[in-house]
Motif scaffolding. Structure first.
Motif, mmCIF file in Angstrom:
data_model
loop_
_atom_site.group_PDB
_atom_site.id
_atom_site.type_symbol
_atom_site.label_atom_id
_atom_site.label_comp_id
_atom_site.label_asym_id
_atom_site.label_seq_id
_atom_site.Cartn_x
_atom_site.Cartn_y
_atom_site.Cartn_z
ATOM 1 N N GLY A 2 13.708 5.530 1.351
ATOM 2 C CA GLY A 2 13.009 4.348 1.835
ATOM 3 C C GLY A 2 11.754 4.708 2.604
ATOM 4 O O GLY A 2 10.706 4.070 2.440
ATOM 5 N N ASP A 3 11.843 5.722 3.465
ATOM 6 C CA ASP A 3 10.670 6.152 4.237
ATOM 7 C C ASP A 3 9.562 6.644 3.315
ATOM 8 O O ASP A 3 8.387 6.331 3.521
ATOM 9 N N ALA A 4 9.939 7.420 2.299
ATOM 10 C CA ALA A 4 8.940 7.949 1.365
ATOM 11 C C ALA A 4 8.265 6.817 0.600
ATOM 12 O O ALA A 4 7.041 6.815 0.430
ATOM 13 N N LEU A 5 9.020 5.841 0.155
ATOM 14 C CA LEU A 5 8.425 4.692 -0.545
ATOM 15 C C LEU A 5 7.516 3.909 0.393
ATOM 16 O O LEU A 5 6.422 3.492 0.007
ATOM 17 N N GLY A 6 7.960 3.708 1.622
ATOM 18 C CA GLY A 6 7.168 2.961 2.598
ATOM 19 C C GLY A 6 5.846 3.625 2.910
ATOM 20 O O GLY A 6 4.820 2.947 3.047
ATOM 21 N N ARG A 7 5.851 4.960 3.034
ATOM 22 C CA ARG A 7 4.604 5.682 3.315
ATOM 23 C C ARG A 7 3.592 5.513 2.199
ATOM 24 O O ARG A 7 2.393 5.594 2.420
ATOM 25 N N HIS A 12 10.347 -1.819 -1.089
ATOM 26 C CA HIS A 12 11.722 -1.376 -1.276
ATOM 27 C C HIS A 12 12.633 -2.136 -0.321
ATOM 28 O O HIS A 12 12.184 -2.703 0.671
ATOM 29 N N ALA A 13 13.900 -2.150 -0.661
ATOM 30 C CA ALA A 13 14.897 -2.785 0.195
ATOM 31 C C ALA A 13 16.193 -2.016 0.032
ATOM 32 O O ALA A 13 16.504 -1.515 -1.049
ATOM 33 N N PHE A 14 16.932 -1.924 1.114
ATOM 34 C CA PHE A 14 18.241 -1.285 1.056
ATOM 35 C C PHE A 14 19.258 -2.330 0.637
ATOM 36 O O PHE A 14 19.281 -3.442 1.166
ATOM 37 N N PHE A 15 20.090 -1.977 -0.307
ATOM 38 C CA PHE A 15 21.069 -2.900 -0.853
ATOM 39 C C PHE A 15 22.245 -3.022 0.107
ATOM 40 O O PHE A 15 22.971 -2.067 0.329
ATOM 41 N N LYS A 16 22.382 -4.198 0.698
ATOM 42 C CA LYS A 16 23.486 -4.522 1.591
ATOM 43 C C LYS A 16 23.772 -3.425 2.620
ATOM 44 O O LYS A 16 24.877 -2.895 2.693
ATOM 45 N N ALA A 111 5.021 -4.685 9.966
ATOM 46 C CA ALA A 111 4.865 -4.599 8.516
ATOM 47 C C ALA A 111 6.172 -4.907 7.782
ATOM 48 O O ALA A 111 6.161 -5.338 6.646
ATOM 49 N N SER A 112 7.291 -4.697 8.415
ATOM 50 C CA SER A 112 8.584 -4.880 7.775
ATOM 51 C C SER A 112 9.176 -6.249 8.115
ATOM 52 O O SER A 112 9.031 -6.736 9.227
ATOM 53 N N GLU A 113 9.827 -6.841 7.148
ATOM 54 C CA GLU A 113 10.513 -8.104 7.378
ATOM 55 C C GLU A 113 11.951 -7.868 7.840
ATOM 56 O O GLU A 113 12.666 -8.823 8.121
ATOM 57 N N ARG A 114 12.350 -6.609 7.924
ATOM 58 C CA ARG A 114 13.737 -6.279 8.258
ATOM 59 C C ARG A 114 14.158 -6.864 9.606
ATOM 60 O O ARG A 114 15.205 -7.480 9.733
#
Length: 195
Positions: A2-7, A12-16, A111-114
């Motif tokens: 996730g960090d690599a994709l974000g950079r 991306h999103a983590f599934f559940k 930046a994140s909606e998390r």
């Protein structure tokens, strides 16, 4: 992953992902609810004002002590405390995210909606707890504190401690092979585990 994709700007999103009650957002909500239940407790109020619900900077906290309740931040806090005292928890949880400015700040400053998704989810859980257990604010605070401390008997036992997907937009779903069991995808990449 996730960090690599974000950079690289990859959606991306983590599934559940588990651990809703282990998030900072859960602790923030608990701090706010405790303070709203005891609005004259300066220590609890200070903790609440430092959360993203009010976003008071630490260096500005001392100045708020000398201001009257008419200051916008303090006025909002005491309006919310009034809703809590009246037992109008539905209005309280709605106002916590809207009137206090949490949604605007989270959408524009991060930046994140998390985080926002977790805050909204937790306020829904808190309202459901009040209805389930026919509890006022004190009961909700107690039930939420138990879940955060892991003594609620719920961790890992059901879907309640699972974080929601933060966005409906197309993104790479990051999940373990275990969680992917039974799901179908058009494209799958496996990472690691080969060595």
């Amino acid at each position: 992953i996730g960090d690599a994709l974000g950079r690289r700007g990859g959606a991306h999103a983590f599934f559940k992902p588990e651990g809703l009650y282990a998030t900072e957002e859960a602790k923030d909500l608990l701090d706010v609810l405790r303070a709203l239940g005891s609005p004259d407790d300066a220590r609890l109020r200070a903790r609440a004002l430092l959360t993203p619900f009010f976003a008071v900077a630490l260096e500005d906290l001392g100045a708020l002590r000398s201001l009257d309740r008419g200051h916008p931040v303090l006025a909002t806090f005491f309006e919310l405390a009034s809703l809590a005292a009246r037992g109008d928890l539905a209005a309280l949880f709605s106002a916590l995210t809207d009137r206090a400015g949490l949604v605007r700040r989270e959408l524009y400053l991060h930046a994140s909606e998390r985080r926002l998704t977790n805050y909204l989810h937790l306020t829904e859980v808190a309202l459901a707890l009040s209805r389930q257990e026919h509890a006022g604010l004190g009961g909700v605070v107690h039930a939420l504190a138990q879940r955060i401390e892991g003594h609620g008997g719920r961790r890992g036992e059901d879907e309640e401690d699972v974080q929601r997907l933060e966005s409906d937009r197309d993104s790479v779903q990051v999940l373990t092979m275990h969680k992917s069991k039974g799901l179908e995808a058009h494209v799958v990449f496996l990472y690691g585990g080969f060595g």
